[in-house]
Design a protein around this motif. Sequence first.
Motif, PDB file in Angstrom:
ATOM      1  N   ILE A   1       0.828  -1.215   0.000  1.00  0.00           N
ATOM      2  CA  ILE A   1       0.000   0.000   0.000  1.00  0.00           C
ATOM      3  C   ILE A   1       0.858   1.259   0.000  1.00  0.00           C
ATOM      4  O   ILE A   1       1.830   1.355   0.758  1.00  0.00           O
ATOM      5  CB  ILE A   1      -0.942  -0.009   1.240  1.00  0.00           C
ATOM      6  CG1 ILE A   1      -1.960  -1.138   1.104  1.00  0.00           C
ATOM      7  CG2 ILE A   1      -1.624   1.343   1.421  1.00  0.00           C
ATOM      8  CD1 ILE A   1      -2.770  -1.394   2.362  1.00  0.00           C
ATOM      9  N   LYS A   2       0.496   2.215  -0.861  1.00  0.00           N
ATOM     10  CA  LYS A   2       1.094   3.562  -0.826  1.00  0.00           C
ATOM     11  C   LYS A   2       0.054   4.512  -0.223  1.00  0.00           C
ATOM     12  O   LYS A   2      -1.145   4.321  -0.443  1.00  0.00           O
ATOM     13  CB  LYS A   2       1.412   4.077  -2.243  1.00  0.00           C
ATOM     14  CG  LYS A   2       2.370   3.252  -3.050  1.00  0.00           C
ATOM     15  CD  LYS A   2       2.665   3.917  -4.401  1.00  0.00           C
ATOM     16  CE  LYS A   2       1.464   4.205  -5.303  1.00  0.00           C
ATOM     17  NZ  LYS A   2       0.608   3.082  -5.689  1.00  0.00           N
ATOM     18  N   PRO A   3       0.509   5.562   0.485  1.00  0.00           N
ATOM     19  CA  PRO A   3      -0.466   6.525   1.014  1.00  0.00           C
ATOM     20  C   PRO A   3      -1.361   7.053  -0.108  1.00  0.00           C
ATOM     21  O   PRO A   3      -0.877   7.336  -1.203  1.00  0.00           O
ATOM     22  CB  PRO A   3       0.421   7.635   1.591  1.00  0.00           C
ATOM     23  CG  PRO A   3       1.718   6.954   1.919  1.00  0.00           C
ATOM     24  CD  PRO A   3       1.890   5.883   0.879  1.00  0.00           C
ATOM     25  N   GLY A   4      -2.652   7.147   0.152  1.00  0.00           N
ATOM     26  CA  GLY A   4      -3.600   7.623  -0.855  1.00  0.00           C
ATOM     27  C   GLY A   4      -4.270   6.502  -1.621  1.00  0.00           C
ATOM     28  O   GLY A   4      -5.181   6.745  -2.416  1.00  0.00           O
ATOM     29  N   ASP A   5      -3.822   5.249  -1.406  1.00  0.00           N
ATOM     30  CA  ASP A   5      -4.433   4.106  -2.081  1.00  0.00           C
ATOM     31  C   ASP A   5      -5.815   3.784  -1.504  1.00  0.00           C
ATOM     32  O   ASP A   5      -6.179   4.281  -0.426  1.00  0.00           O
ATOM     33  CB  ASP A   5      -3.547   2.861  -1.927  1.00  0.00           C
ATOM     34  CG  ASP A   5      -2.383   2.856  -2.915  1.00  0.00           C
ATOM     35  OD1 ASP A   5      -2.358   3.735  -3.807  1.00  0.00           O
ATOM     36  OD2 ASP A   5      -1.502   1.984  -2.786  1.00  0.00           O
ATOM     37  N   PHE A   6      -6.530   2.919  -2.216  1.00  0.00           N
ATOM     38  CA  PHE A   6      -7.835   2.426  -1.758  1.00  0.00           C
ATOM     39  C   PHE A   6      -7.801   0.902  -1.729  1.00  0.00           C
ATOM     40  O   PHE A   6      -7.292   0.283  -2.666  1.00  0.00           O
ATOM     41  CB  PHE A   6      -8.947   2.899  -2.700  1.00  0.00           C
ATOM     42  CG  PHE A   6      -9.147   4.381  -2.675  1.00  0.00           C
ATOM     43  CD1 PHE A   6     -10.123   4.951  -1.860  1.00  0.00           C
ATOM     44  CD2 PHE A   6      -8.343   5.231  -3.445  1.00  0.00           C
ATOM     45  CE1 PHE A   6     -10.293   6.324  -1.815  1.00  0.00           C
ATOM     46  CE2 PHE A   6      -8.508   6.604  -3.398  1.00  0.00           C
ATOM     47  CZ  PHE A   6      -9.484   7.165  -2.588  1.00  0.00           C
ATOM     48  N   VAL A   7      -8.305   0.328  -0.652  1.00  0.00           N
ATOM     49  CA  VAL A   7      -8.390  -1.134  -0.585  1.00  0.00           C
ATOM     50  C   VAL A   7      -9.857  -1.539  -0.450  1.00  0.00           C
ATOM     51  O   VAL A   7     -10.478  -1.302   0.592  1.00  0.00           O
ATOM     52  CB  VAL A   7      -7.582  -1.712   0.603  1.00  0.00           C
ATOM     53  CG1 VAL A   7      -7.776  -3.225   0.693  1.00  0.00           C
ATOM     54  CG2 VAL A   7      -6.106  -1.382   0.457  1.00  0.00           C
ATOM     55  N   PRO A   8     -10.427  -2.108  -1.518  1.00  0.00           N
ATOM     56  CA  PRO A   8     -11.805  -2.595  -1.406  1.00  0.00           C
ATOM     57  C   PRO A   8     -11.842  -3.954  -0.703  1.00  0.00           C
ATOM     58  O   PRO A   8     -10.877  -4.723  -0.776  1.00  0.00           O
ATOM     59  CB  PRO A   8     -12.254  -2.734  -2.868  1.00  0.00           C
ATOM     60  CG  PRO A   8     -10.994  -2.891  -3.657  1.00  0.00           C
ATOM     61  CD  PRO A   8      -9.865  -2.290  -2.861  1.00  0.00           C
ATOM     62  N   GLY A   9     -12.954  -4.214  -0.027  1.00  0.00           N
ATOM     63  CA  GLY A   9     -13.096  -5.502   0.653  1.00  0.00           C
ATOM     64  C   GLY A   9     -14.560  -5.838   0.867  1.00  0.00           C
ATOM     65  O   GLY A   9     -15.405  -4.938   0.926  1.00  0.00           O
ATOM     66  N   ASN A  10     -14.868  -7.143   0.941  1.00  0.00           N
ATOM     67  CA  ASN A  10     -16.245  -7.562   1.240  1.00  0.00           C
ATOM     68  C   ASN A  10     -16.428  -7.518   2.754  1.00  0.00           C
ATOM     69  O   ASN A  10     -16.346  -8.499   3.441  1.00  0.00           O
ATOM     70  CB  ASN A  10     -16.579  -8.945   0.659  1.00  0.00           C
ATOM     71  CG  ASN A  10     -15.510  -9.976   0.917  1.00  0.00           C
ATOM     72  OD1 ASN A  10     -14.359  -9.642   1.210  1.00  0.00           O
ATOM     73  ND2 ASN A  10     -15.868 -11.230   0.806  1.00  0.00           N
ATOM     74  N   MET A  11     -16.681  -6.333   3.243  1.00  0.00           N
ATOM     75  CA  MET A  11     -16.744  -5.938   4.644  1.00  0.00           C
ATOM     76  C   MET A  11     -15.331  -5.993   5.218  1.00  0.00           C
ATOM     77  O   MET A  11     -14.421  -6.560   4.617  1.00  0.00           O
ATOM     78  CB  MET A  11     -17.716  -6.787   5.443  1.00  0.00           C
ATOM     79  CG  MET A  11     -18.468  -5.991   6.500  1.00  0.00           C
ATOM     80  SD  MET A  11     -19.691  -6.989   7.347  1.00  0.00           S
ATOM     81  CE  MET A  11     -21.217  -6.191   6.876  1.00  0.00           C
ATOM     82  N   TYR A  12     -15.183  -5.385   6.360  1.00  0.00           N
ATOM     83  CA  TYR A  12     -13.843  -5.253   6.910  1.00  0.00           C
ATOM     84  C   TYR A  12     -13.655  -6.245   8.045  1.00  0.00           C
ATOM     85  O   TYR A  12     -14.600  -6.790   8.581  1.00  0.00           O
ATOM     86  CB  TYR A  12     -13.654  -3.836   7.443  1.00  0.00           C
ATOM     87  CG  TYR A  12     -14.468  -3.555   8.676  1.00  0.00           C
ATOM     88  CD1 TYR A  12     -13.876  -3.608   9.932  1.00  0.00           C
ATOM     89  CD2 TYR A  12     -15.825  -3.277   8.612  1.00  0.00           C
ATOM     90  CE1 TYR A  12     -14.621  -3.390  11.075  1.00  0.00           C
ATOM     91  CE2 TYR A  12     -16.574  -3.055   9.753  1.00  0.00           C
ATOM     92  CZ  TYR A  12     -15.969  -3.113  10.975  1.00  0.00           C
ATOM     93  OH  TYR A  12     -16.715  -2.907  12.117  1.00  0.00           O
ATOM     94  N   PHE A  13     -12.416  -6.489   8.440  1.00  0.00           N
ATOM     95  CA  PHE A  13     -12.168  -7.054   9.768  1.00  0.00           C
ATOM     96  C   PHE A  13     -11.329  -6.034  10.527  1.00  0.00           C
ATOM     97  O   PHE A  13     -10.477  -5.361   9.936  1.00  0.00           O
ATOM     98  CB  PHE A  13     -11.476  -8.415   9.694  1.00  0.00           C
ATOM     99  CG  PHE A  13     -11.318  -8.996  11.065  1.00  0.00           C
ATOM    100  CD1 PHE A  13     -12.412  -9.527  11.716  1.00  0.00           C
ATOM    101  CD2 PHE A  13     -10.110  -8.934  11.734  1.00  0.00           C
ATOM    102  CE1 PHE A  13     -12.304 -10.003  13.016  1.00  0.00           C
ATOM    103  CE2 PHE A  13      -9.993  -9.411  13.036  1.00  0.00           C
ATOM    104  CZ  PHE A  13     -11.090  -9.953  13.673  1.00  0.00           C
ATOM    105  N   THR A  14     -11.538  -5.943  11.841  1.00  0.00           N
ATOM    106  CA  THR A  14     -10.956  -4.851  12.635  1.00  0.00           C
ATOM    107  C   THR A  14      -9.445  -4.680  12.409  1.00  0.00           C
ATOM    108  O   THR A  14      -8.997  -3.613  11.994  1.00  0.00           O
ATOM    109  CB  THR A  14     -11.221  -5.075  14.135  1.00  0.00           C
ATOM    110  OG1 THR A  14     -10.840  -6.417  14.457  1.00  0.00           O
ATOM    111  CG2 THR A  14     -12.687  -4.889  14.470  1.00  0.00           C
ATOM    112  N   THR A  15      -8.656  -5.744  12.656  1.00  0.00           N
ATOM    113  CA  THR A  15      -7.200  -5.595  12.564  1.00  0.00           C
ATOM    114  C   THR A  15      -6.743  -5.425  11.115  1.00  0.00           C
ATOM    115  O   THR A  15      -5.803  -4.679  10.838  1.00  0.00           O
ATOM    116  CB  THR A  15      -6.479  -6.820  13.170  1.00  0.00           C
ATOM    117  OG1 THR A  15      -6.906  -8.000  12.477  1.00  0.00           O
ATOM    118  CG2 THR A  15      -6.777  -6.970  14.644  1.00  0.00           C
TER     119      THR A  15
END
Length: 486
Positions: A114-128
Amino acid sequence: MPRRHSWAEPYKIKMVEHLRMTTRAEREVAIAEAGFNTFLLRSDDVYIDLLTDSGTSAMSDRQWAGLMMGDEAYAGSRNFYHLETAVRQFYGYRHVIPTHQGRGAEHILSIMCIKPGDFVPGNMYFTTTKAHQELAGATFVDVIVDAAHDPLDESPFKGNVDLAKLEALIARVGADRIPYLCMQTNVNMAGGQPISLANIKATSQLCRRHGIRIMMDATRAVENAYFIRKREPGYENHSIAHILLEMCSYTDGCTCSAKKDSLVNIGGWLAVNDDDLAEQARNLVVLFEGLHTYGGLAGRDMEAMAIGIEESVQYDHIHARIGQVEYLGQTLLRFGVPIVRPIGGHGIFIDAARFLPHIPREEFPSQALAAALYVQSGVRAMERGAVSSGRHHDTGENIFPKLELVRLTIPRRVYTQAHMDVTAEAVVDLYENARDIVGLRFTFEPKYLRFFQARFEPVIGAKVLRSAPVEAGMHVDAMAALGDGI
Ligand SMILES: *Cc1c(COP(=O)(O)O)cnc(C)c1O
């Protein structure tokens, strides 16, 4: 031979761990001392501990024997090679890097990709998982199907990725600002709901078209594979191992907490197919965890993990694991207790807002129910509602999430059917006497992740349960015979 319908355990008990049986009076003192927060109870005061299924599994005799086979070499331990072989065989990835637990792998993956400013899509999140993505400078974007947010929606695959949401994100920010898609399996925060193989395949095709990697959170991938076999047409005769391999084949790597599916008390790993990424990960693991052939674990831990992985994909094991969760859920449903549907893979989520309609959200019905359940029975559950959600950054107001839940999480191979019955009886008793449960207010509120250490008091009087409810129902005779021992 007649077909067996029971989910009965494919093991017998060789060793037992005694539990301290407490009286209701003792539990009233214990919960008050814990500030009506089940996280602050001493485990010695708990009878049936359903706080989490993380690291709470019972290991098998083979795993315990494996501990004695630990090769505690600093480098190149034989147990590392056993673990590597097991992950390659059952998950199919080329490079395996052990870590002390799941978040160790998440940390390395996040800072590597990951670089600052990136986006990470996910099928809902997990806390950690989300916390590490954000720490590395990314914004998490939820692309799970809407059904995941509806506790009454009976869809079989509420963990699916919504491809339209993913396409919209790609169109909005561009594929080069999306280092990878984080694919959850048996989505924890949606109540243990699976993603289908058809959806994994379609998501993978879309991501490949745009040159976006897919990194799986494989923590609950075996439980997910079981639901695919049960619910997805065409897979009813496939082995769990086969389905697991096919799931992983559409992805580029994974992080995994071995404290769940893999049946150990500590451990995790990062796996990738790409040689350059693997090289980078081996460089980083030595900084944060340990050399790339132990990653913060003892040799014996890696041995138990390798054996646990082999055991976890056996059909009889996973059938009994999820069967036990289903048994508890069906028992509660028979008595009309409101729970999240369909019943998920690792626990039962009670809808506390419907269970306790007389307690306003400001008085934390989930927290009150978890405390009352402990007083009633010695069963420890976890609040997953407004207390867990915290406050708005800007306004300081409480966040009231859509779902106000109490989670009963089932450890693997630990409790018996009778323990599930005791749990169900306690919940049903409380449901029938729900008006005796009193709301709570804060006496101490930590600034971050407040649910872990917050303290409360009942809004009326000193007790969260007004009086001992009448012990009604199926177990009244047994309870009378036992006194108030449980
Ligand atoms: C538990 C969990 C993690 C984090 O793993 P730890 O071993 O607790 O660090 C990540 N993802 C999911 C889905 C989990 O359930």
